[in-house]
Scaffold this active site. Structure first.
Site, PDB file in Angstrom:
ATOM      1  N   SER A 128       0.827  -1.197   0.000  1.00 43.56           N
ATOM      2  CA  SER A 128       0.000   0.000   0.000  1.00 43.56           C
ATOM      3  C   SER A 128       0.862   1.248   0.000  1.00 43.56           C
ATOM      4  O   SER A 128       2.050   1.201   0.295  1.00 43.56           O
ATOM      5  CB  SER A 128      -0.908   0.015   1.226  1.00 43.56           C
ATOM      6  OG  SER A 128      -1.663   1.211   1.230  1.00 43.56           O
ATOM      7  N   LYS A 182      -4.608  -6.792   2.833  1.00 37.75           N
ATOM      8  CA  LYS A 182      -4.470  -5.618   1.961  1.00 37.75           C
ATOM      9  C   LYS A 182      -5.837  -5.248   1.371  1.00 37.75           C
ATOM     10  O   LYS A 182      -6.189  -4.075   1.263  1.00 37.75           O
ATOM     11  CB  LYS A 182      -3.457  -5.889   0.840  1.00 37.75           C
ATOM     12  CG  LYS A 182      -3.419  -4.829  -0.274  1.00 37.75           C
ATOM     13  CD  LYS A 182      -3.050  -3.457   0.258  1.00 37.75           C
ATOM     14  CE  LYS A 182      -2.755  -2.367  -0.749  1.00 37.75           C
ATOM     15  NZ  LYS A 182      -3.424  -2.263  -1.996  1.00 37.75           N
ATOM     16  N   HIS A 185      -7.723  -3.593   4.064  1.00 38.98           N
ATOM     17  CA  HIS A 185      -7.135  -2.251   4.185  1.00 38.98           C
ATOM     18  C   HIS A 185      -7.777  -1.308   3.167  1.00 38.98           C
ATOM     19  O   HIS A 185      -8.191  -0.197   3.498  1.00 38.98           O
ATOM     20  CB  HIS A 185      -5.619  -2.323   3.972  1.00 38.98           C
ATOM     21  CG  HIS A 185      -4.972  -1.005   3.656  1.00 38.98           C
ATOM     22  ND1 HIS A 185      -5.071  -0.402   2.413  1.00 38.98           N
ATOM     23  CD2 HIS A 185      -4.248  -0.160   4.410  1.00 38.98           C
ATOM     24  CE1 HIS A 185      -4.427   0.752   2.437  1.00 38.98           C
ATOM     25  NE2 HIS A 185      -3.918   0.922   3.638  1.00 38.98           N
ATOM     26  N   ASN A 186      -7.873  -1.755   1.931  1.00 36.44           N
ATOM     27  CA  ASN A 186      -8.477  -0.907   0.899  1.00 36.44           C
ATOM     28  C   ASN A 186      -9.952  -0.660   1.192  1.00 36.44           C
ATOM     29  O   ASN A 186     -10.465   0.433   0.942  1.00 36.44           O
ATOM     30  CB  ASN A 186      -8.308  -1.545  -0.477  1.00 36.44           C
ATOM     31  CG  ASN A 186      -6.900  -1.378  -1.022  1.00 36.44           C
ATOM     32  OD1 ASN A 186      -5.950  -1.288  -0.256  1.00 36.44           O
ATOM     33  ND2 ASN A 186      -6.760  -1.354  -2.326  1.00 36.44           N
ATOM     34  N   GLU A 189     -10.143   1.925   3.679  1.00 35.64           N
ATOM     35  CA  GLU A 189      -9.824   3.191   2.994  1.00 35.64           C
ATOM     36  C   GLU A 189     -11.079   3.759   2.309  1.00 35.64           C
ATOM     37  O   GLU A 189     -11.340   4.968   2.381  1.00 35.64           O
ATOM     38  CB  GLU A 189      -8.716   2.884   1.977  1.00 35.64           C
ATOM     39  CG  GLU A 189      -8.278   4.019   1.098  1.00 35.64           C
ATOM     40  CD  GLU A 189      -7.245   3.513   0.066  1.00 35.64           C
ATOM     41  OE1 GLU A 189      -6.374   2.699   0.415  1.00 35.64           O
ATOM     42  OE2 GLU A 189      -7.341   3.930  -1.099  1.00 35.64           O
TER      43      GLU A 189
HETATM   44  P1  NDP Z   1      -0.523  -1.417 -13.863  1.00 36.03           P
HETATM   45  O1  NDP Z   1      -1.479  -2.105 -12.990  1.00 36.03           O
HETATM   46  O2  NDP Z   1      -1.027  -0.339 -14.754  1.00 36.03           O
HETATM   47  O3  NDP Z   1       0.215  -2.532 -14.754  1.00 36.03           O
HETATM   48  C1  NDP Z   1       1.125  -2.185 -15.785  1.00 36.03           C
HETATM   49  C2  NDP Z   1       2.273  -3.153 -15.826  1.00 36.03           C
HETATM   50  O4  NDP Z   1       1.799  -4.489 -16.043  1.00 36.03           O
HETATM   51  C3  NDP Z   1       3.210  -2.823 -16.969  1.00 36.03           C
HETATM   52  O5  NDP Z   1       4.525  -3.064 -16.537  1.00 36.03           O
HETATM   53  C4  NDP Z   1       2.784  -3.820 -18.029  1.00 36.03           C
HETATM   54  O6  NDP Z   1       3.802  -4.118 -18.971  1.00 36.03           O
HETATM   55  C5  NDP Z   1       2.488  -5.032 -17.180  1.00 36.03           C
HETATM   56  N1  NDP Z   1       1.637  -5.997 -17.846  1.00 36.03           N
HETATM   57  C6  NDP Z   1       0.323  -5.875 -18.150  1.00 36.03           C
HETATM   58  N2  NDP Z   1      -0.122  -6.993 -18.747  1.00 36.03           N
HETATM   59  C7  NDP Z   1       0.927  -7.842 -18.845  1.00 36.03           C
HETATM   60  C8  NDP Z   1       1.098  -9.155 -19.346  1.00 36.03           C
HETATM   61  N3  NDP Z   1       0.078  -9.843 -19.886  1.00 36.03           N
HETATM   62  N4  NDP Z   1       2.320  -9.728 -19.255  1.00 36.03           N
HETATM   63  C9  NDP Z   1       3.343  -9.050 -18.712  1.00 36.03           C
HETATM   64  N5  NDP Z   1       3.260  -7.818 -18.207  1.00 36.03           N
HETATM   65  C10 NDP Z   1       2.054  -7.216 -18.268  1.00 36.03           C
HETATM   66  O7  NDP Z   1       0.727  -0.836 -13.034  1.00 36.03           O
HETATM   67  P2  NDP Z   1       0.810  -0.169 -11.589  1.00 36.03           P
HETATM   68  O8  NDP Z   1       2.248   0.149 -11.393  1.00 36.03           O
HETATM   69  O9  NDP Z   1      -0.209   0.886 -11.387  1.00 36.03           O
HETATM   70  O10 NDP Z   1       0.413  -1.357 -10.599  1.00 36.03           O
HETATM   71  C11 NDP Z   1       1.137  -2.578 -10.528  1.00 36.03           C
HETATM   72  C12 NDP Z   1       0.444  -3.484  -9.532  1.00 36.03           C
HETATM   73  O11 NDP Z   1       0.463  -2.871  -8.250  1.00 36.03           O
HETATM   74  C13 NDP Z   1      -1.022  -3.749  -9.851  1.00 36.03           C
HETATM   75  O12 NDP Z   1      -1.340  -5.065  -9.497  1.00 36.03           O
HETATM   76  C14 NDP Z   1      -1.752  -2.768  -8.972  1.00 36.03           C
HETATM   77  O13 NDP Z   1      -3.057  -3.192  -8.671  1.00 36.03           O
HETATM   78  C15 NDP Z   1      -0.858  -2.754  -7.749  1.00 36.03           C
HETATM   79  N6  NDP Z   1      -0.923  -1.548  -6.935  1.00 36.03           N
HETATM   80  C16 NDP Z   1      -1.006  -0.318  -7.518  1.00 36.03           C
HETATM   81  C17 NDP Z   1      -1.073   0.824  -6.736  1.00 36.03           C
HETATM   82  C18 NDP Z   1      -1.124   2.164  -7.367  1.00 36.03           C
HETATM   83  O14 NDP Z   1      -1.218   3.149  -6.611  1.00 36.03           O
HETATM   84  N7  NDP Z   1      -1.061   2.287  -8.688  1.00 36.03           N
HETATM   85  C19 NDP Z   1      -1.030   0.743  -5.272  1.00 36.03           C
HETATM   86  C20 NDP Z   1      -0.872  -0.573  -4.775  1.00 36.03           C
HETATM   87  C21 NDP Z   1      -0.841  -1.676  -5.587  1.00 36.03           C
HETATM   88  P3  NDP Z   1       3.950  -3.248 -20.336  1.00 36.03           P
HETATM   89  O15 NDP Z   1       4.756  -2.047 -19.958  1.00 36.03           O
HETATM   90  O16 NDP Z   1       4.656  -4.146 -21.272  1.00 36.03           O
HETATM   91  O17 NDP Z   1       2.554  -2.895 -20.773  1.00 36.03           O
END
Ligand code: NDP
Length: 475
Positions: A128, A182, A185-186, A189
């Site tokens: 988080s 987690k 937690h959300n 939130e």
């Molecule tokens: P995203 O959820 O937007 O995911 C994008 C990433 O996933 C990119 O690196 C993308 O690669 C990769 N990806 C998507 N599909 C595939 C696939 N089929 N195979 C391989 N790679 C893939 O990114 P975030 O950074 O926002 O979040 C990452 C994780 O963290 C998620 O699970 C999210 O729920 C979690 N999270 C996010 C928070 C936030 O504030 N954003 C907070 C806490 C947790 P490419 O560049 O090649 O497209």
């Protein structure tokens, strides 16, 4: 170079946590499905520490010291399964995969079992704190086998937020425990944000304050028992002026809240577990109602009745809202911790709720002063039947109970929607009630479905012969 940790998935979260590891002196192998994000990270922040650039999964795995430790930060769902499969094929028994995405805990349970069968370790870690937390110290909730945690715990604890010298990261329990907490937690939130929203709406519509004046109220509240990240950012959001119109930004944002799904998951799980998380549920439904734009447009002219009378003592009513917010917040947290206890019992996780409150004190969205009180409550009584019953919280609610009721009454007469304030108060009244109408419900169930009932004066199950002579028989 042999990297101590690898991060795959270099969008906002992954790249920031990779930089966080590097800044703490770890050599970090970088991988992303498309190389663009890897190169962008290296170009912009390559000087943060030691990174190893890799293009293929094979290169990535080969760059890691054994046992290999890989943190996956990709889109939750199918993408996570795809990445796990690719990694697992390239890894060796004893290697460790950590999923730091927002996975559904039942997926984590499934993945852990499948990887265990292949000799790999799997840790589902809730992370988080958004992108800022990922870079400067998130709250980390890892679930998985204890022996796997011992190999990654020190790294995770190093990059986690620290409060009073304690890392905001601790082993939560086996398999899905980390992602479950987690998720809750959300959910909490969501409830916290909804309660703040209701307080804002009352200050605006019952007292007629503008955004700047309300920002001042929240800033003031942030110096007391409500002190928290969400209250702090609320004041900042309310203070923001729109460059284009010169109006408060909040007044030009469309009032339809979106959601990604963890709040909904929390409520679904609570329904399955039979735990009333009314505060969280109201928050999820309030977002859904806000998003029902066509219905809202059609209903805009409906009457609110004639009872409304604005409060005459603004200072008193502001204090009432503060007390109502605090009491409702206590209820929402009490319900969330109940759900964690229920999930823990259902899946045999043995989650330590005091430790959990400790790691939520920093690095996460719900970080708050208040969590110290929750930790103290569970330290004093690990089997506390409800947080509401801990002396500190009981005193806080009892001190604010009249304020809480005045807010609900006033909002109701004015026609201001306060679903979370009102349902939290009803939950509190339900919990403390001497007799609930459930006795009547049982009578009705027995009448139409012969579902039987228990009696207050003797053990056993009974049924009344409703369609016969109305005598009672033992069931
Ligand atoms: P995203 O959820 O937007 O995911 C994008 C990433 O996933 C990119 O690196 C993308 O690669 C990769 N990806 C998507 N599909 C595939 C696939 N089929 N195979 C391989 N790679 C893939 O990114 P975030 O950074 O926002 O979040 C990452 C994780 O963290 C998620 O699970 C999210 O729920 C979690 N999270 C996010 C928070 C936030 O504030 N954003 C907070 C806490 C947790 P490419 O560049 O090649 O497209």
């Amino acid at each position: 170079a042999q990297a101590q940790i690898g991060v795959t998935g270099l969008a906002v979260m992954g790249s920031n946590i990779a930089r966080n590891f590097a800044r703490h002196g770890y050599t970090v192998a970088l991988h992303n499905r498309s190389i663009g994000k890897t190169d962008a990270l290296l170009a912009e922040h390559g000087t943060d520490g030691n990174f190893v650039r890799t293009e293929t999964i094979e290169e990535f795995v080969a760059a890691l010291e054994k046992p290999r430790r890989v943190l996956i930060m990709v889109k939750a769902g199918d993408a996570t399964d795809a990445v796990i499969e690719e990694l697992a094929s390239a890894m060796e028994p004893g290697d460790i995969i950590i999923d730091g995405g927002n996975a559904l805990y039942t997926d984590t349970i499934r993945r852990e079992a499948a990887l265990r069968d292949r000799g790999l370790h799997f840790i589902g870690a809730g992370i988080s704190g958004g992108e800022e937390g990922a870079l400067n110290g998130p709250s980390i909730m890892p679930g998985g086998p204890a022996e796997s945690y011992s190999a990654v715990g020190p790294l995770l604890e190093t990059v986690a937020a620290h409060v009073d010298g304690t890392p905001c990261c601790t082993h939560i329990g086996p398999d899905g425990a980390g992602h479950f907490v987690k998720m809750v937690h959300n959910g909490i939130e969501y409830a916290d944000m909804q309660l703040i929203g209701e307080a804002y709406q009352l200050l605006r519509d019952a007292l007629g304050h503008d955004a700047a004046a309300i920002a001042d109220v929240f800033s003031e509240w942030n110096t007391g028992t409500l002190e928290s990240y969400l209250i702090e950012i609320t004041a900042e959001v309310l203070r923001q002026t729109d460059a284009e119109t010169g109006k408060p930004l909040v007044d030009v944002i469309v009032d339809a809240a979106e959601q990604k799904g963890t709040g909904r998951w929390t409520v679904k799980s609570a329904l399955d577990l039979g735990v009333p998380v009314t505060g969280i549920a109201e928050a999820v439904f309030a977002r859904a109602l806000s998003g029902s734009r066509d219905q809202r447009a059609a209903a805009r002219g409906l009457t609110g009745g004639t009872l409304g009378a604005a409060p005459t003592d603004a200072a008193q009513f502001t204090e009432d809202i503060r007390a109502a917010l605090y009491a409702s917040k206590i209820v929402a947290y009490a319900q969330g911790f109940d759900q964690i206890a229920a999930g823990s019992a259902e899946y045999g996780w043995n989650v330590d709720r005091a430790a959990l409150a400790t790691i939520w004190r920093g690095g996460c969205i719900i970080r708050a002063q208040f969590l110290n009180r929750i930790k103290e409550a569970y330290d004093a009584d690990p089997d506390l039947p409800s947080l509401i019953l801990a002396p500190y919280f009981r005193d806080a609610i009892e001190a604010g109970i009249d304020s809480w009721r005045r807010v609900v009454v006033t909002a109701t007469t004015l026609g201001i929607p306060i679903p979370a304030f009102a349902s939290s108060l009803s939950y509190y009244d339900g919990l403390r009630a001497e007799r609930l109408p459930a006795a009547l419900t049982q009578g009705q169930r027995d009448y139409f479905g012969a579902h039987t009932y228990e009696r207050i004066d003797k053990p056993g199950k009974y049924h009344t012969l409703w369609s016969g002579d109305h005598s009672e028989v033992s069931a």
